[in-house]
Design a protein around this motif. Structure first.
Motif, PDB file in Angstrom:
ATOM      1  N   ASP A 469       1.018  -1.277  -0.021  1.00 10.77           N
ATOM      2  CA  ASP A 469       0.124   0.039  -0.485  1.00 10.77           C
ATOM      3  C   ASP A 469       0.911   1.068   0.123  1.00 10.77           C
ATOM      4  O   ASP A 469       2.189   1.487   0.490  1.00 10.77           O
ATOM      5  CB  ASP A 469      -0.609  -0.016   1.236  1.00 10.77           C
ATOM      6  CG  ASP A 469      -1.758   1.014   1.209  1.00 10.77           C
ATOM      7  OD1 ASP A 469      -2.559   0.608   0.214  1.00 10.77           O
ATOM      8  OD2 ASP A 469      -2.280   2.180   1.885  1.00 10.77           O
ATOM      9  N   TYR A 470       0.421   1.895  -0.328  1.00  2.00           N
ATOM     10  CA  TYR A 470       1.132   3.188  -1.084  1.00  2.00           C
ATOM     11  C   TYR A 470       1.358   3.931   0.314  1.00  2.00           C
ATOM     12  O   TYR A 470       2.632   4.796   0.711  1.00  2.00           O
ATOM     13  CB  TYR A 470       0.831   4.582  -1.700  1.00  2.00           C
ATOM     14  CG  TYR A 470      -0.709   4.800  -0.971  1.00  2.00           C
ATOM     15  CD1 TYR A 470      -0.624   6.039  -0.283  1.00  2.00           C
ATOM     16  CD2 TYR A 470      -1.752   5.365  -2.129  1.00  2.00           C
ATOM     17  CE1 TYR A 470      -1.766   7.263   0.084  1.00  2.00           C
ATOM     18  CE2 TYR A 470      -2.934   5.985  -1.691  1.00  2.00           C
ATOM     19  CZ  TYR A 470      -2.808   6.573  -0.958  1.00  2.00           C
ATOM     20  OH  TYR A 470      -4.009   7.135  -0.887  1.00  2.00           O
ATOM     21  N   THR A 471       1.169   3.580   1.926  1.00  3.67           N
ATOM     22  CA  THR A 471       1.075   4.507   2.842  1.00  3.67           C
ATOM     23  C   THR A 471       2.289   3.655   3.167  1.00  3.67           C
ATOM     24  O   THR A 471       2.920   4.051   4.382  1.00  3.67           O
ATOM     25  CB  THR A 471      -0.089   3.824   3.906  1.00  3.67           C
ATOM     26  OG1 THR A 471      -0.352   2.909   4.109  1.00  3.67           O
ATOM     27  CG2 THR A 471      -1.332   4.765   4.242  1.00  3.67           C
ATOM     28  N   HIS A 531      -8.399   3.111   0.142  1.00  4.49           N
ATOM     29  CA  HIS A 531      -8.611   4.493   0.004  1.00  4.49           C
ATOM     30  C   HIS A 531      -9.630   4.703  -0.959  1.00  4.49           C
ATOM     31  O   HIS A 531     -10.562   6.261  -0.277  1.00  4.49           O
ATOM     32  CB  HIS A 531      -6.898   4.921  -0.955  1.00  4.49           C
ATOM     33  CG  HIS A 531      -5.983   4.323  -0.004  1.00  4.49           C
ATOM     34  ND1 HIS A 531      -5.853   4.293   1.341  1.00  4.49           N
ATOM     35  CD2 HIS A 531      -4.684   3.778  -0.590  1.00  4.49           C
ATOM     36  CE1 HIS A 531      -4.643   4.268   1.393  1.00  4.49           C
ATOM     37  NE2 HIS A 531      -4.086   3.179   0.806  1.00  4.49           N
ATOM     38  N   LEU A 532     -10.005   4.325  -1.988  1.00  5.50           N
ATOM     39  CA  LEU A 532     -11.289   4.564  -2.675  1.00  5.50           C
ATOM     40  C   LEU A 532     -11.677   3.372  -2.647  1.00  5.50           C
ATOM     41  O   LEU A 532     -11.940   2.602  -2.883  1.00  5.50           O
ATOM     42  CB  LEU A 532     -10.620   5.416  -3.713  1.00  5.50           C
ATOM     43  CG  LEU A 532     -10.189   6.632  -3.798  1.00  5.50           C
ATOM     44  CD1 LEU A 532      -9.614   7.251  -5.128  1.00  5.50           C
ATOM     45  CD2 LEU A 532     -10.712   7.632  -3.778  1.00  5.50           C
ATOM     46  N   ASN A 548      -5.894   7.746  -7.471  1.00  2.81           N
ATOM     47  CA  ASN A 548      -5.325   7.343  -6.392  1.00  2.81           C
ATOM     48  C   ASN A 548      -3.847   7.119  -6.880  1.00  2.81           C
ATOM     49  O   ASN A 548      -2.947   7.129  -6.273  1.00  2.81           O
ATOM     50  CB  ASN A 548      -6.091   5.744  -6.913  1.00  2.81           C
ATOM     51  CG  ASN A 548      -5.311   4.901  -5.508  1.00  2.81           C
ATOM     52  OD1 ASN A 548      -5.510   5.487  -4.149  1.00  2.81           O
ATOM     53  ND2 ASN A 548      -4.736   3.448  -5.184  1.00  2.81           N
ATOM     54  N   ARG A 551      -3.101  10.302  -5.363  1.00  3.80           N
ATOM     55  CA  ARG A 551      -2.577  10.391  -4.252  1.00  3.80           C
ATOM     56  C   ARG A 551      -1.280   9.147  -3.500  1.00  3.80           C
ATOM     57  O   ARG A 551      -0.515  10.134  -3.134  1.00  3.80           O
ATOM     58  CB  ARG A 551      -3.612  10.178  -3.280  1.00  3.80           C
ATOM     59  CG  ARG A 551      -5.336  10.696  -3.645  1.00  3.80           C
ATOM     60  CD  ARG A 551      -6.093   9.652  -3.026  1.00  3.80           C
ATOM     61  NE  ARG A 551      -7.319  11.192  -2.915  1.00  3.80           N
ATOM     62  CZ  ARG A 551      -8.585  10.479  -2.013  1.00  3.80           C
ATOM     63  NH1 ARG A 551      -7.996   9.100  -1.779  1.00  3.80           N
ATOM     64  NH2 ARG A 551      -9.349  11.152  -2.058  1.00  3.80           N
ATOM     65  N   ALA A 552      -1.341   8.200  -3.788  1.00  2.04           N
ATOM     66  CA  ALA A 552       0.262   7.714  -3.930  1.00  2.04           C
ATOM     67  C   ALA A 552       1.700   8.233  -4.085  1.00  2.04           C
ATOM     68  O   ALA A 552       2.039   8.351  -3.391  1.00  2.04           O
ATOM     69  CB  ALA A 552       0.438   6.329  -4.946  1.00  2.04           C
ATOM     70  N   ARG A 687      -6.886  16.774   6.181  1.00  2.00           N
ATOM     71  CA  ARG A 687      -7.163  15.322   6.299  1.00  2.00           C
ATOM     72  C   ARG A 687      -7.986  15.257   6.963  1.00  2.00           C
ATOM     73  O   ARG A 687      -8.534  15.172   7.748  1.00  2.00           O
ATOM     74  CB  ARG A 687      -5.853  14.891   7.394  1.00  2.00           C
ATOM     75  CG  ARG A 687      -5.711  13.465   7.933  1.00  2.00           C
ATOM     76  CD  ARG A 687      -5.066  13.537   9.044  1.00  2.00           C
ATOM     77  NE  ARG A 687      -3.930  13.123   8.803  1.00  2.00           N
ATOM     78  CZ  ARG A 687      -2.537  12.557   9.554  1.00  2.00           C
ATOM     79  NH1 ARG A 687      -2.818  13.482  10.700  1.00  2.00           N
ATOM     80  NH2 ARG A 687      -1.185  12.527   9.531  1.00  2.00           N
ATOM     81  N   GLU A 691     -10.371   6.334   5.614  1.00  2.53           N
ATOM     82  CA  GLU A 691     -10.209   6.642   3.980  1.00  2.53           C
ATOM     83  C   GLU A 691     -11.857   6.898   3.416  1.00  2.53           C
ATOM     84  O   GLU A 691     -12.673   6.356   4.373  1.00  2.53           O
ATOM     85  CB  GLU A 691     -10.046   5.070   3.839  1.00  2.53           C
ATOM     86  CG  GLU A 691      -8.413   5.376   4.199  1.00  2.53           C
ATOM     87  CD  GLU A 691      -7.669   5.869   3.619  1.00  2.53           C
ATOM     88  OE1 GLU A 691      -7.754   6.408   2.770  1.00  2.53           O
ATOM     89  OE2 GLU A 691      -5.959   5.341   4.134  1.00  2.53           O
ATOM     90  N   ASP A 692     -12.076   7.381   2.578  1.00  8.24           N
ATOM     91  CA  ASP A 692     -13.331   7.540   1.684  1.00  8.24           C
ATOM     92  C   ASP A 692     -14.036   6.678   1.918  1.00  8.24           C
ATOM     93  O   ASP A 692     -15.451   7.172   1.868  1.00  8.24           O
ATOM     94  CB  ASP A 692     -12.638   8.062   0.206  1.00  8.24           C
ATOM     95  CG  ASP A 692     -12.100   9.469  -0.226  1.00  8.24           C
ATOM     96  OD1 ASP A 692     -12.390  10.221   0.617  1.00  8.24           O
ATOM     97  OD2 ASP A 692     -11.318   9.657  -0.779  1.00  8.24           O
TER      98      ASP A 692
END
Length: 781
Positions: A469-471, A531-532, A548, A551-552, A687, A691-692
């Protein structure tokens, strides 16, 4: 005297004869122009054009010539792609085997008055490369292609963002150079902060007498002589009250004309006085004694069939600068770019990191002699440019040797170590010692260090795209990130023009063909994660995966910028594309800006607010202090203020300040219905606590107004509810239409005005309707 030879060329092969040819150019574009092949970028036509790279081709022209009184006439090629035999009036002048070099042949004795016939016969690239592979021994690489056995643009053979379109041709200018006495064979200006030292090499046509050489810059001139029998001299010029060349955002790009004359030959370039060093552990680029935080992009060839198009370069560089970049890394699977590329970087103050063209494969050290000649040629050609701040030996080849299981398959075969640790640094040290050399990227500063060690040198981070995941970017604390990125599809108009599928779906044949990464579409969907929402239609897939991507990459940029000055650079993969494709680019293969570009303009701005863990971090990459009031508020999705705080802040130039969030703001009463807003002057960050898909959004409601203005329309959206990641896609109505902003979150009562540039007549209702106007919490049609 120089005369271009660009007219009256024809192209011939086993099944084609006398096809009109363009020089500079290549076989593919000539065949396409003649209507003999289909557009390689459309649908899967690429799959039916592989025969071109397996075919021998001959370019022929006839030109008139008359003696011009000079002692010598050279036939000069700035670029031949790749393995060629050059024949003039039936006599072979020479042979070539390197796309990346210039070639010069003495044609004096072969020219005659009247018509002269010039032929350039190209051997099929595959035939040559496969023969070299058989001779030298197979070596590992990322694709079943022999590109490391031929000195040619590697990505011609396909990449995870590019098609396999293996070219041949006279790809850069060709001409005749007439001269007498002596000529300047090489001019190497080594700049410093207070002047320049110029080394010249001369070639004599006949006379062995001493040759007078002069050099001038900014009103200062010196003269020396190259003694009889000698070929080199060095001239030193001190410039009083020198004005320095600075990177974009750090000062002016002062340049002066440097002119060198030997006998009747004159060389002139614009040079910039400056110094550049690299702190090897931190990999900190220091220009004129000032550390520069790199906000960069990786650059790949802008087309599969490179053409030195000045207008396109202006546009692409404008897009890089417009997104906030101050550096372009010319990636090692491409080419040394044109003189116009580096001159434009000089003028704009864009730093250039230049990879030598080696990428992602084990290369035989047997290429050393050819590589040395290539490197000498290009170092001499490019060293006048102040924008060029780094020579880098390769892309990911040292990582490949350390981590990609090459060693078990190589056995006793070489893999390129001698090239990166001996040949290339030797050329740079001899010719361009004032400019840093780095053996490869990623690289940790010494051959025995692990290239994946983030505590020193450069790293490439591909775990996020590959599996995480991008986090996950938050888990990295690097010194310098030279590659990282996330995919998104091209702009709709670009994809629609390149794919004939009806209807378009994420998995329709044409869309899949324009996705070259293995498992790429699956990774796009996996990357949406929590996230989406999961897309249910092609339009949703297109918008959400583009969002995405933005965002990433934004998450990574914000993380790494918040670590300044420990981390001193981010170079995003990638700015541009070479054809219409789903990829990691911010600007797609038709030159259209993806949503990622707009987001990068925000997070690459000199001043940034970013939420990092339990703090709000202010990043000030500006020469002036950032002084003001930081306004913080916790709000409900209806816009109601639930808690607020004001903090006076001063962030010194080129520094970072972390402000802890007060408990009343950092914890939500109802995480599904709350968010935090931070502002400092015009800079804002938002923020959400969840998540959405988990946020209890109201269905988007707004008022819209469209006003015709010169050159297009202004579209004003006033939010009745929160509007998350509002985006306008006017290219769905007019493929030439562009919008000035995107991915704007509005709170209830706030407005945003978008300017749409178009020559078409568009209806207001269409500009305000799905799928042109989108946001995350929109009502689904």
């Amino acid at each position: 005297m120089y005369r271009a030879l660009h007219d009256n060329w024809t192209l011939s092969g086993p099944d084609h004869a006398g096809v009109p040819a363009t020089v500079p150019g290549c076989v593919h574009t000539d065949l396409l122009r003649a209507g003999l092949i289909d557009d390689p970028y459309l649908d899967d036509n690429e799959n039916r054009l592989g025969w071109i790279g397996r075919t021998d081709w001959t370019y022929t022209t006839t030109f008139r010539w008359a003696p011009d009184g000079h002692d010598r006439v050279d036939l000069v090629f700035d670029g031949l792609d790749t393995v060629a035999e050059v024949e003039l009036n039936g006599t072979v002048l020479g042979r070539t085997a390197n796309m990346h070099r210039r070639y010069r042949f003495d044609a004096t004795a072969l020219l005659h008055e009247g018509d002269n016939v010039l032929r350039v016969a190209f051997t099929a690239p595959y035939a040559y490369a496969e023969a070299e592979e058989a001779r030298l021994g197979a070596r590992p690489g990322p694709y079943d292609e022999p590109y490391q056995f031929i000195r040619k643009m590697a990505c011609n053979f396909g990449w995870d963002w590019g098609p396999t379109l293996v070219t041949s041709g006279i790809w850069r200018p060709a001409g005749l150079h007439s001269w007498s006495g002596a000529r300047l064979a090489a001019v190497r200006p080594q700049v410093r902060a207070d002047g320049v030292d110029v080394t010249v090499e001369i070639e004599r046509a006949s006379s062995t007498e001493a040759v007078a050489v002069t050099a001038t810059i900014g009103g200062t001139g010196v003269e020396t002589k190259v003694a009889a029998g000698a070929t080199t001299a060095t001239l030193s010029l001190d410039v009083a009250d020198a004005r320095l060349w600075w990177p974009l955002g750090y000062g002016e790009q002062h340049r002066s004309e440097l002119t060198v004359t030997a006998a009747d030959d004159t060389w002139s370039r614009m040079v910039g006085l400056r110094t550049v060093t690299i702190d090897p552990d931190a990999f900190r680029i220091v220009v004129n004694g000032t550390p520069v935080f790199v906000r960069g992009f990786n650059w790949i060839p802008d087309d599969c069939f490179p053409a030195d198009d000045a207008a396109t370069l202006e546009t692409r560089f404008g897009q890089a600068v417009g997104a906030g970049a101050n550096l372009l890394r010319v990636w090692g699977g491409g080419v040394y770019e044109s003189d116009a590329f580096y001159d434009l970087a000089d003028r704009l103050g864009l730093l250039v990191w230049q990879d030598f063209p080696f990428a992602c494969a084990a290369y035989p050290d047997d290429l050393a002699a050819e590589v040395e000649a290539e490197a000498r040629d290009n170092v001499e050609r490019l060293m006048p440019h102040p924008s060029l701040v780094l020579w880098c030996g390769n892309n990911e080849n040292i990582e490949g040797y350390q981590h990609w299981d090459w060693q078990s398959s190589l056995g006793d075969l070489t893999w390129g170590a001698a090239l990166y640790h001996s040949v290339l640094p030797g050329v740079v040290a001899a010719l361009d010692p004032g400019r840093p050399y780095w053996p490869g990227s990623p690289y940790s500063g010494a051959p025995d260090r692990d290239v994946k060690d983030p505590s020193t040198g450069t790293v490439h981070i591909w775990t996020v795209w590959g599996s995480d995941d991008y986090t996950r970017y938050a888990d990295y604390t690097p010194r310098f990130v030279a590659e990282f990125g996330f995919q998104g599809p091209p702009v709709y108009a670009t994809l629609r023009a390149a794919v004939s599928d009806d209807p378009l779906t994420p998995d329709s044949p044409g869309v899949l063909h324009h996705q070259k990464a293995v498992g790429g579409n699956e990774k796009l969907l996996r990357g949406l994660g929590a996230h989406l929402p999961a897309p249910s239609t092609f339009d949703d897939w297109h918008y959400l995966t583009q969002l995405n991507q933005a965002r990433a990459v934004s998450f990574g940029v914000q993380r790494f910028r918040s670590l300044m000055p420990y981390c001193m650079g981010t170079v995003i993969w990638q700015l541009n594309d070479c054809w219409p494709v789903t990829s990691w680019s911010a600007v797609d293969g038709s030159g259209r800006r993806k949503p990622l570009w707009y987001e990068l303009r925000r997070v690459y701005a000199p001043r940034l607010l970013t939420f990092q863990d339990a703090a709000l971090t202010l990043v000030n990459d500006d020469a002036s202090p950032w002084t003001g009031t930081l306004e913080l508020s916790r709000r409900s999705v209806t816009g109601a203020v639930l808690a607020a705080s004001s903090v006076p802040v001063t962030v010194p130039p080129r520094s970072v300040l972390a402000v802890p969030l007060p408990p009343a703001l950092s914890a939500a009463g109802d995480p599904r219905r709350e968010l935090i807003v931070a502002t400092a002057g015009p800079v804002r960050a938002i923020r959400f606590f969840e998540e959405d898909p988990a946020v209890d959004y109201p269905v988007a409601a707004y008022q819209g107004a469209v006003t015709a203005v010169p050159g297009g329309y202004e579209v004003t959206v006033t939010a009745t509810t929160v509007l998350r990641e509002l985006a306008l896609f006017p290219d769905r109505l007019d493929p030439a239409a562009e919008v000035d902003d995107m991915l704007v979150t509005l709170l209830p009562g706030e407005s945003a005005t978008f300017t749409v540039t178009t020559a078409a007549s568009l209806r207001a209702a269409d500009l305000l309707s799905h799928p042109v106007l989108r946001c995350v919490n929109e009502a689904r049609p």
